[in-house]
Scaffold this motif. Sequence first.
Motif, PDB file in Angstrom:
ATOM      1  N   LEU A  26       0.094  19.841  23.733  1.00 48.66           N
ATOM      2  CA  LEU A  26       1.385  19.230  23.450  1.00 48.66           C
ATOM      3  C   LEU A  26       1.673  18.045  22.755  1.00 48.66           C
ATOM      4  O   LEU A  26       2.489  18.487  21.931  1.00 48.66           O
ATOM      5  CB  LEU A  26       2.138  19.479  24.441  1.00 48.66           C
ATOM      6  CG  LEU A  26       2.936  21.025  25.563  1.00 48.66           C
ATOM      7  CD1 LEU A  26       3.482  21.066  26.864  1.00 48.66           C
ATOM      8  CD2 LEU A  26       3.309  21.958  24.169  1.00 48.66           C
ATOM      9  N   ASP A  27       0.896  16.994  22.481  1.00 42.58           N
ATOM     10  CA  ASP A  27       1.058  15.728  22.485  1.00 42.58           C
ATOM     11  C   ASP A  27       0.136  15.708  21.044  1.00 42.58           C
ATOM     12  O   ASP A  27      -1.192  16.041  20.791  1.00 42.58           O
ATOM     13  CB  ASP A  27       0.134  15.114  22.746  1.00 42.58           C
ATOM     14  CG  ASP A  27       0.127  13.722  22.229  1.00 42.58           C
ATOM     15  OD1 ASP A  27       0.568  12.947  21.243  1.00 42.58           O
ATOM     16  OD2 ASP A  27       0.066  12.479  23.421  1.00 42.58           O
ATOM     17  N   GLY A  28       0.803  15.896  19.717  1.00 43.53           N
ATOM     18  CA  GLY A  28       0.454  15.976  18.688  1.00 43.53           C
ATOM     19  C   GLY A  28      -0.291  14.908  17.650  1.00 43.53           C
ATOM     20  O   GLY A  28      -1.210  14.824  16.583  1.00 43.53           O
ATOM     21  N   THR A  29      -0.081  13.439  18.879  1.00 46.18           N
ATOM     22  CA  THR A  29      -0.480  12.690  18.641  1.00 46.18           C
ATOM     23  C   THR A  29      -1.779  12.750  18.553  1.00 46.18           C
ATOM     24  O   THR A  29      -3.431  11.782  18.300  1.00 46.18           O
ATOM     25  CB  THR A  29      -0.203  11.469  18.617  1.00 46.18           C
ATOM     26  OG1 THR A  29      -0.648  11.028  20.308  1.00 46.18           O
ATOM     27  CG2 THR A  29       1.236  10.804  18.574  1.00 46.18           C
ATOM     28  N   LYS A  30      -2.927  13.733  19.337  1.00 51.36           N
ATOM     29  CA  LYS A  30      -4.276  13.607  20.212  1.00 51.36           C
ATOM     30  C   LYS A  30      -5.040  14.531  19.405  1.00 51.36           C
ATOM     31  O   LYS A  30      -4.338  14.309  17.773  1.00 51.36           O
ATOM     32  CB  LYS A  30      -4.386  14.251  22.126  1.00 51.36           C
ATOM     33  CG  LYS A  30      -3.361  14.336  22.643  1.00 51.36           C
ATOM     34  CD  LYS A  30      -3.911  12.468  22.952  1.00 51.36           C
ATOM     35  CE  LYS A  30      -3.338  12.633  24.483  1.00 51.36           C
ATOM     36  NZ  LYS A  30      -3.465  11.221  24.701  1.00 51.36           N
ATOM     37  N   ARG A  37       1.978  21.792  15.907  1.00 50.74           N
ATOM     38  CA  ARG A  37       2.605  22.853  15.611  1.00 50.74           C
ATOM     39  C   ARG A  37       1.889  23.585  17.788  1.00 50.74           C
ATOM     40  O   ARG A  37       2.964  24.482  17.752  1.00 50.74           O
ATOM     41  CB  ARG A  37       0.776  23.347  15.657  1.00 50.74           C
ATOM     42  CG  ARG A  37       1.635  23.059  13.614  1.00 50.74           C
ATOM     43  CD  ARG A  37       0.183  23.639  12.765  1.00 50.74           C
ATOM     44  NE  ARG A  37      -0.704  23.156  13.453  1.00 50.74           N
ATOM     45  CZ  ARG A  37      -2.248  23.109  12.553  1.00 50.74           C
ATOM     46  NH1 ARG A  37      -3.074  23.951  11.703  1.00 50.74           N
ATOM     47  NH2 ARG A  37      -3.238  22.381  12.457  1.00 50.74           N
ATOM     48  N   TYR A  38       1.689  23.138  18.391  1.00 53.32           N
ATOM     49  CA  TYR A  38       1.097  24.061  19.514  1.00 53.32           C
ATOM     50  C   TYR A  38       3.241  24.100  20.340  1.00 53.32           C
ATOM     51  O   TYR A  38       3.349  25.085  20.872  1.00 53.32           O
ATOM     52  CB  TYR A  38       0.358  23.103  20.227  1.00 53.32           C
ATOM     53  CG  TYR A  38      -0.049  24.085  21.827  1.00 53.32           C
ATOM     54  CD1 TYR A  38      -0.069  25.254  22.323  1.00 53.32           C
ATOM     55  CD2 TYR A  38       0.236  23.563  22.881  1.00 53.32           C
ATOM     56  CE1 TYR A  38      -0.801  25.800  22.836  1.00 53.32           C
ATOM     57  CE2 TYR A  38       0.301  24.465  24.328  1.00 53.32           C
ATOM     58  CZ  TYR A  38      -0.587  25.582  24.471  1.00 53.32           C
ATOM     59  OH  TYR A  38      -0.368  26.421  25.338  1.00 53.32           O
ATOM     60  N   LEU A  39       3.093  22.746  20.324  1.00 57.96           N
ATOM     61  CA  LEU A  39       4.813  22.036  20.958  1.00 57.96           C
ATOM     62  C   LEU A  39       6.084  23.002  19.725  1.00 57.96           C
ATOM     63  O   LEU A  39       6.355  23.437  20.074  1.00 57.96           O
ATOM     64  CB  LEU A  39       5.222  20.863  20.292  1.00 57.96           C
ATOM     65  CG  LEU A  39       6.066  20.563  22.050  1.00 57.96           C
ATOM     66  CD1 LEU A  39       6.608  20.799  22.608  1.00 57.96           C
ATOM     67  CD2 LEU A  39       6.605  18.770  21.085  1.00 57.96           C
ATOM     68  N   ASP A  40       5.478  23.049  18.466  1.00 60.35           N
ATOM     69  CA  ASP A  40       6.836  23.597  18.299  1.00 60.35           C
ATOM     70  C   ASP A  40       7.023  25.105  18.238  1.00 60.35           C
ATOM     71  O   ASP A  40       7.591  25.717  18.279  1.00 60.35           O
ATOM     72  CB  ASP A  40       6.080  23.367  16.737  1.00 60.35           C
ATOM     73  CG  ASP A  40       6.677  21.999  15.806  1.00 60.35           C
ATOM     74  OD1 ASP A  40       7.253  20.976  16.817  1.00 60.35           O
ATOM     75  OD2 ASP A  40       6.288  21.310  14.683  1.00 60.35           O
TER      76      ASP A  40
END
Length: 160
Positions: A26-30, A37-40
């Motif tokens: 879920l963390d786009g900074t990883k 995209r996964y979180l969105d």
Amino acid sequence: MPLPVLSICGRGTQEIRYSKYLGYFLDGTKSHGLGFRYLDELLSLVTDEKIDTFEAVVETEKWIGKASGISDFVDCVCDNVITCAQHIIFIEQKINSGESENPNSETAQLLRYDEAIRANEEFYGQKQLRIYLTPTGRKSSKSPGKLYPMKIWSVSVLVS
């Protein structure tokens, strides 16, 4: 129920491992290369509202406050909390268990979390989305009837 993905790696079904696994994606900074995209996509499945995730902060096993107990207060820790510009998303997941009980409280886990969130000034002024994630999409049997089942990996949602 299908074999949990981390069981293949010899990690069993310990909830904290799944929380970290989910939080990572879920963390786009990883460094997974997916950005947000996964979180969105997750958010698009649970709400029609566009949530700005550009600078979202994902925290795993986050202390969200205290709830009333029988003789003292009960600490509440949510599996994943995602803070966005104007929204905060709480994700509590259950793999092979129901809501956890606390010997110092007769109140169901998600109700304790609601109380802690309402009392925590850190969350004031932000729109909130609560997701109860289970392998089968079952609703919480002990908490508010506002949770709506939804299939992702299966999810129930409470919007407030």
